[in-house]
Design a protein around this motif. Sequence first.
Motif, short mmCIF file in Angstrom:
data_model
loop_
_atom_site.label_atom_id
_atom_site.label_comp_id
_atom_site.label_asym_id
_atom_site.label_seq_id
_atom_site.Cartn_x
_atom_site.Cartn_y
_atom_site.Cartn_z
N GLY A 90 -15.00 -99.52 21.85
CA GLY A 90 -14.14 -98.70 20.90
C GLY A 90 -14.36 -97.44 20.87
N GLY A 91 -15.63 -96.95 21.03
CA GLY A 91 -16.04 -95.58 20.84
C GLY A 91 -15.66 -94.54 22.09
N MET A 92 -15.73 -93.34 21.73
CA MET A 92 -15.58 -92.42 22.89
C MET A 92 -16.31 -91.22 22.77
N GLY A 93 -16.55 -90.44 24.02
CA GLY A 93 -17.46 -89.21 24.15
C GLY A 93 -17.05 -87.98 23.43
N GLU A 94 -17.66 -87.00 23.11
CA GLU A 94 -17.06 -85.75 22.58
C GLU A 94 -15.95 -85.40 23.43
N GLU A 95 -15.72 -85.32 24.61
CA GLU A 95 -14.88 -84.58 25.28
C GLU A 95 -13.46 -85.57 25.13
N ALA A 96 -13.64 -86.85 25.00
CA ALA A 96 -12.51 -87.58 24.87
C ALA A 96 -11.93 -87.42 23.26
N ILE A 97 -12.58 -87.17 22.33
CA ILE A 97 -12.44 -87.00 21.03
C ILE A 97 -11.69 -85.84 20.84
N LYS A 98 -12.10 -84.73 21.51
CA LYS A 98 -11.47 -83.32 21.46
C LYS A 98 -10.01 -83.59 22.24
N PHE A 99 -9.70 -84.23 23.44
CA PHE A 99 -8.83 -84.23 24.17
C PHE A 99 -7.62 -85.31 23.06
N TYR A 100 -7.89 -86.19 22.58
CA TYR A 100 -7.34 -87.12 21.48
C TYR A 100 -6.98 -86.49 20.30
N LYS A 101 -7.76 -85.71 19.69
CA LYS A 101 -7.19 -84.63 18.66
C LYS A 101 -6.33 -83.56 19.19
N HIS A 102 -6.50 -83.11 20.15
CA HIS A 102 -5.10 -81.96 20.67
C HIS A 102 -4.15 -82.88 21.00
N LEU A 103 -4.09 -84.08 21.63
CA LEU A 103 -3.06 -84.73 22.06
C LEU A 103 -2.16 -85.35 20.91
N ALA A 104 -3.03 -85.71 19.70
CA ALA A 104 -2.28 -86.03 18.48
C ALA A 104 -1.46 -84.98 17.64
N GLY A 105 -2.12 -83.75 17.75
CA GLY A 105 -1.54 -82.57 17.43
C GLY A 105 -0.34 -82.29 18.24
N LYS A 106 -0.57 -82.46 19.24
CA LYS A 106 1.00 -82.03 20.10
C LYS A 106 2.20 -82.65 19.67
N ILE A 107 1.69 -84.38 19.86
CA ILE A 107 2.79 -85.24 19.50
C ILE A 107 3.25 -85.23 17.98
N SER A 108 2.32 -84.80 16.97
CA SER A 108 2.63 -84.53 15.69
C SER A 108 3.55 -83.48 15.43
N ARG A 109 3.41 -82.34 16.20
CA ARG A 109 4.14 -81.32 16.14
C ARG A 109 5.63 -81.59 16.70
N LYS A 110 5.58 -82.30 17.83
CA LYS A 110 6.80 -82.58 18.69
C LYS A 110 7.73 -83.54 17.89
N THR A 111 7.19 -84.42 17.16
CA THR A 111 7.93 -85.56 16.60
C THR A 111 7.90 -85.34 15.10
N ASN A 112 7.41 -84.49 14.52
CA ASN A 112 7.54 -84.24 12.86
C ASN A 112 6.93 -85.19 12.38
N GLN A 113 5.69 -85.90 12.78
CA GLN A 113 5.21 -86.94 12.05
C GLN A 113 4.02 -86.35 11.80
N GLU A 114 3.34 -86.99 10.42
CA GLU A 114 2.06 -86.66 9.93
C GLU A 114 0.84 -86.84 10.89
N TYR A 115 0.09 -85.85 11.12
CA TYR A 115 -1.18 -86.00 12.14
C TYR A 115 -2.09 -87.05 11.89
N PRO A 116 -2.57 -87.54 10.57
CA PRO A 116 -3.23 -88.47 10.35
C PRO A 116 -2.54 -89.94 11.02
N TYR A 117 -1.33 -90.10 10.69
CA TYR A 117 -0.73 -91.28 11.31
C TYR A 117 -0.71 -91.56 12.73
N VAL A 118 -0.46 -90.27 13.36
CA VAL A 118 -0.46 -90.12 15.01
C VAL A 118 -1.63 -90.52 15.33
N ILE A 119 -2.77 -89.95 14.99
CA ILE A 119 -4.14 -89.99 15.64
C ILE A 119 -4.52 -91.37 15.42
#
Length: 166
Positions: A90-119
């Motif tokens: 279940g762990g991930m490398g540094e690049e994957a962590i950055k990728f998923y944080k960026h993805l969660a931020g995009k989804i959070s902004r697009k759907t007006n959902q809170e970032y912690p819940y999205v990530i």
Amino acid sequence: MLLSVTTERLSSGTNTTDGARLDVSARSFWTPLDRAFTDIRVLNPQAQSNCVPIKQMYINHERQKKNMYMDRVLQVEKATFTPLVFSTTGGMGEEAIKFYKHLAGKISRKTNQEYPYVISYIRRKLRFVLLRTCIISLRGYRGKRRGKEEDSSELDLNLGPIIEHH
């Protein structure tokens, strides 16, 4: 599928075969209108070949992916490349962590959902997908193919009660 290598001078170790492909390609992920490629690797940290600390395992596997594809993607495709390395635990490398944080931020902004819940939702979903992959690789696939995928466009990730103000 990646474009064919013609006259570009690429570093040794770069995958130059015709018909080479990466796992995921997306537009406007890191920057507007840019193309982003990712390639995924899942490693087993308990494997005998992984006899280094887990953080170093992620670095080694990310480096291998970058050596194989980074030059080709940058020079031939004129795009970005991100290796996504996950472990079966279940762990991930540094690049994957950055990728998923960026993805969660995009989804959070697009759907007006809170970032912690999205990530949290993305990480939980990823862990179940990794678990399913591990089980299938150990015992083989059994049963019918899954039908229709769930529709996530109406999914509320804020998991709290919805209070409507009138």
